[in-house]
Write an enzyme that holds these catalytic residues in place. Sequence first.
Site, short mmCIF file in Angstrom:
data_model
loop_
_atom_site.label_atom_id
_atom_site.label_comp_id
_atom_site.label_asym_id
_atom_site.label_seq_id
_atom_site.Cartn_x
_atom_site.Cartn_y
_atom_site.Cartn_z
CG ASN A 132 76.97 -10.19 40.48
OD1 ASN A 132 77.32 -10.26 39.60
ND2 ASN A 132 76.95 -8.59 40.69
CG LEU A 133 74.59 -14.64 36.34
CD1 LEU A 133 74.39 -14.21 34.53
CD2 LEU A 133 74.06 -15.87 36.40
CG ASN A 134 80.03 -9.79 36.21
OD1 ASN A 134 80.42 -10.78 35.44
ND2 ASN A 134 78.94 -8.82 36.08
CG ASP A 185 75.74 -7.28 51.15
OD1 ASP A 185 75.86 -6.68 50.19
OD2 ASP A 185 76.12 -5.95 51.88
CG PHE A 205 81.75 -7.06 38.62
CD1 PHE A 205 81.05 -7.24 40.25
CD2 PHE A 205 82.52 -8.44 38.62
CE1 PHE A 205 80.49 -7.71 41.06
CE2 PHE A 205 82.17 -9.62 39.37
CZ PHE A 205 81.46 -8.94 41.34
N GLY A 206 81.83 -3.30 38.14
CA GLY A 206 81.13 -2.83 40.42
C GLY A 206 82.29 -1.62 39.61
CG ASP A 210 86.00 -4.99 40.04
OD1 ASP A 210 85.92 -4.75 41.25
OD2 ASP A 210 85.71 -6.13 39.13
CE LYS A 220 87.37 -8.16 41.51
NZ LYS A 220 86.05 -8.79 40.44
NE ARG A 236 82.29 -11.46 45.85
CZ ARG A 236 82.17 -10.58 44.91
NH1 ARG A 236 83.18 -10.76 44.37
NH2 ARG A 236 81.34 -9.26 45.27
#
EC number: 3.6.1.66
Length: 190
Positions: A9-11, A68, A148-149, A151, A171, A177
């Site tokens: 996942n590049l993000n 994860d 992403f996702g 968010d 963020k 994360r």
Amino acid sequence: MQLVFATNNLNKLKEVQALIPAHIKLLSLKDIGCFEEVPENQNTIEGNAKQKATYIKQHYGYNCFADDTGLEVDALNGAPGVYSARYAGEQRNANDNTNKLLNELNQTKNRSAQFKTVISLQLNNKQHTFTGICKGEITHTKQGEKGFGYDPVFKPNGYSETFAQMDLNLKNRIGHRGKAIKLLVNYLNS
């Protein structure tokens, strides 16, 4: 020191690179020639993180960490949780996942939720885990273009913006994360 971050996942990679100190060289799966799908078929977030980190260590020999993340919604008894990435199906489409979540919460007043990230570190044949949690609520509509996702529908407690409206630095500072990575970095620096 060099560490592999076991993600495609590049993000996520971009977020984590902003948090890792310069003396730690971060390698991607691409950097080590890992192009296959790394297994993550456990039934917990912790299990998936451990499975991914163990896989890279066993198959490629690198010290590494894997994460994860799951969105846990109170009104849905913790769902989507470990199934967050494929909530609306195996195609793993973030827009479909978010739309399904909003539809399921359409008539629900309790919109409390939390993002949970677990990082598993495989370092010198020992495994360590670090957990970050960010509590908040699910908005009624998507707001923002960043991130992403989920968010665009997750607003952290104490803030008027969703993650998708926030600057990446903010963020990373308050998010799940970022909190888990901070624990990882503190451990690596000790």
